[in-house]
Design a protein around this motif. Structure first.
Motif, mmCIF file in Angstrom:
data_model
loop_
_atom_site.group_PDB
_atom_site.id
_atom_site.type_symbol
_atom_site.label_atom_id
_atom_site.label_comp_id
_atom_site.label_asym_id
_atom_site.label_seq_id
_atom_site.Cartn_x
_atom_site.Cartn_y
_atom_site.Cartn_z
ATOM 1 N N MET A 1 20.681 36.100 10.677
ATOM 2 C CA MET A 1 19.479 36.104 9.844
ATOM 3 C C MET A 1 19.729 36.824 8.522
ATOM 4 S SD MET A 1 15.680 37.696 10.607
ATOM 5 C CE MET A 1 15.350 36.551 11.928
ATOM 6 N N LEU A 2 20.381 37.996 8.611
ATOM 7 C CA LEU A 2 20.637 38.781 7.416
ATOM 8 C C LEU A 2 21.531 38.040 6.448
ATOM 9 C CD1 LEU A 2 20.304 41.419 5.890
ATOM 10 C CD2 LEU A 2 22.265 42.341 7.159
ATOM 11 N N GLU A 7 22.318 35.185 1.247
ATOM 12 C CA GLU A 7 22.698 33.973 0.525
ATOM 13 C C GLU A 7 21.547 33.470 -0.336
ATOM 14 O OE1 GLU A 7 24.980 31.104 -1.028
ATOM 15 O OE2 GLU A 7 25.652 32.740 0.295
ATOM 16 N N SER A 8 20.323 33.540 0.187
ATOM 17 C CA SER A 8 19.155 33.126 -0.593
ATOM 18 C C SER A 8 18.936 34.050 -1.784
ATOM 19 C CB SER A 8 17.906 33.114 0.300
ATOM 20 O OG SER A 8 18.020 32.162 1.326
ATOM 21 N N VAL A 55 13.851 35.016 -6.855
ATOM 22 C CA VAL A 55 14.475 35.486 -5.619
ATOM 23 C C VAL A 55 13.524 35.286 -4.442
ATOM 24 C CG1 VAL A 55 15.326 37.519 -4.386
ATOM 25 C CG2 VAL A 55 16.038 37.105 -6.740
ATOM 26 N N ALA A 56 12.231 35.588 -4.640
ATOM 27 C CA ALA A 56 11.248 35.402 -3.563
ATOM 28 C C ALA A 56 11.132 33.940 -3.171
ATOM 29 C CB ALA A 56 9.888 35.947 -4.012
ATOM 30 N N LEU A 57 11.112 33.039 -4.147
ATOM 31 C CA LEU A 57 11.036 31.610 -3.834
ATOM 32 C C LEU A 57 12.268 31.147 -3.070
ATOM 33 C CD1 LEU A 57 9.531 30.156 -7.144
ATOM 34 C CD2 LEU A 57 8.398 30.398 -4.926
ATOM 35 N N ALA A 58 13.435 31.673 -3.462
ATOM 36 C CA ALA A 58 14.650 31.306 -2.745
ATOM 37 C C ALA A 58 14.594 31.788 -1.299
ATOM 38 C CB ALA A 58 15.874 31.899 -3.457
ATOM 39 N N PRO A 63 17.250 27.814 3.174
ATOM 40 C CA PRO A 63 17.960 26.631 2.650
ATOM 41 C C PRO A 63 17.152 25.356 2.882
ATOM 42 C CG PRO A 63 18.843 27.237 4.781
ATOM 43 C CD PRO A 63 17.805 28.278 4.453
ATOM 44 N N PHE A 64 17.320 24.376 1.998
ATOM 45 C CA PHE A 64 16.666 23.094 2.170
ATOM 46 C C PHE A 64 17.405 22.282 3.233
ATOM 47 C CE2 PHE A 64 15.547 23.717 -2.470
ATOM 48 C CZ PHE A 64 14.230 24.082 -2.212
ATOM 49 N N PRO A 65 16.697 21.786 4.238
ATOM 50 C CA PRO A 65 17.365 20.955 5.252
ATOM 51 C C PRO A 65 17.497 19.511 4.781
ATOM 52 C CG PRO A 65 15.060 21.175 5.808
ATOM 53 C CD PRO A 65 15.277 21.988 4.541
#
Length: 359
Positions: A1-2, A7-8, A55-58, A63-65
């Motif tokens: 998770m971290l 990465e985001s 950064v918050a939106l990322a 990640p986009f599936p």
């Protein structure tokens, strides 16, 4: 998770670097249109919000599936408040875990703590920078969180045939709580500046802005290039002589006006509005444009690169960058010579149009 969070964050920050560079000139133009300068605290808050938002939106959407991995048939809407507490208890019971340590290390608890922390900066900025009260912060935090949940539930506004993340009422509660928590701790957030009132941000009347002086300098430079090329065949010593004549001698005779200043209707005066003597004009120019041109023209070939860069950076920073953030738009050479650029139309003996004074 971290690792996925990190990465985001990297992706969001990379987006900020690109977007920040794209909007830099529009932001400067907007600030000059509104205030006649770039107010540094407003700029810091604006860019800080831009970085935080990307950064918050990322973190929220990445990640986009792939489209083939959505529409699994799972219910993607949770309307039961504090369902995460029930999920956490069931998970702990299934694995035979109990106690505070098990609670704070559970996936459900970490996820909600993350949702709270994600909106803390929003609450801090709304209070510290913009002076918003607790109710306003709660409403704004709830509104932003609700907008995010709606976008998620709509499959990113139709980009996906089905949502790939659950729209959860617990997220609304956690995000809003984070905004309120940010509002509560805002007074101790020393690194967040307060955005000043418009009156404190605006340049004084009669201030000659940096873009206007730059345009006047371009006029002087073009005149210098044309005369030096047509008459003196680009002789470097004559280039220096012409620079001194245009930027020092002529202003000393005409009351502080170069050809560019005459065309753009501004002149160099002392801070108190009186005429600047030739020594002050010479000091101002040798520390600024004239000094830079003289150095570029006369510096021997193969001179130390570090010295070249240092001289260029110091003059450009002092003469053109630093004044952008000052209310009076005075650069370092102006401060050293006790001078400033004033509008020619405003300098008059008529008491109805007194010369502007420094603030």
């Amino acid at each position: 998770m971290l690792s996925s969070y990190l990465e985001s964050v990297r992706t969001g920050f990379a987006a900020f670097v690109g977007v920040g560079a794209l909007v830099l000139l529009p932001v400067i133009a907007l600030h000059y249109y509104r205030f006649g300068r770039v107010e540094p605290r407003r700029a810091v808050v604006l860019y800080g919000l831009l970085a935080y938002g990307l950064v918050a939106l990322a973190l929220i959407f990445l990640p986009f599936p792939t489209a083939s991995r959505v529409c699994s048939g799972e219910d993607m809407l949770s309307t039961t408040p504090f369902q995460w507490v029930t999920d956490m208890r069931h998970n702990m019971a299934a694995y035979g875990r109990s106690g505070p340590g098990a609670v704070v290390t559970s996936t459900a608890f970490i996820q909600q703590a993350f949702n709270v922390a994600l909106f803390v900066p929003l609450g801090v900025v709304l209070r510290k920078s913009y002076g918003r009260g607790a109710f306003a912060v709660i409403v704004i935090g709830l509104g932003v969180s609700l907008a995010v949940e709606v976008v998620q539930y709509s499959g990113n506004l139709g980009a996906y045939p089905c949502p790939y993340r659950i729209a959860d009422v617990d997220d609304l509660i956690s995000n809003t709580t984070g905004s309120l928590l940010g509002w509560m701790i805002a007074p101790v957030a020393m690194v967040i500046p307060a955005v000043p009132h418009r009156d404190a941000s605006t340049a004084p009347p009669g201030t000659v802005t940096v873009p206007r002086r730059l345009l006047g300098g371009v006029v002087d430079f073009l005149l210098l290039v044309v005369v030096a090329h047509l008459i003196f065949q680009d002789n470097r010593w004559w280039v220096v002589v012409l620079t001194v004549a245009i930027r020092i001698v002529l202003p000393s005779v005409t009351g502080g006006r170069t050809p560019g200043g005459w065309l753009l209707r501004y002149q160099v005066r002392r801070v108190d509005g009186t005429r600047a003597n030739p020594w002050r004009i010479a000091l101002r120019e040798l520390l600024g444009v004239t000094g830079l041109i003289t150095y570029v023209v006369l510096a021997p070939a193969g001179w130390w690169f570090a010295v070249d860069v240092s001289v260029l950076a110091l003059i450009v920073l002092g003469a053109f960058v630093a004044p952008v953030f000052r209310r009076d738009q005075r650069n370092w050479p102006d401060l050293a010579a006790d001078t400033r650029a004033v509008e020619t139309a405003r300098h008059s003996t008529d008491p109805r149009h007194p010369a502007p004074t420094a603030r």
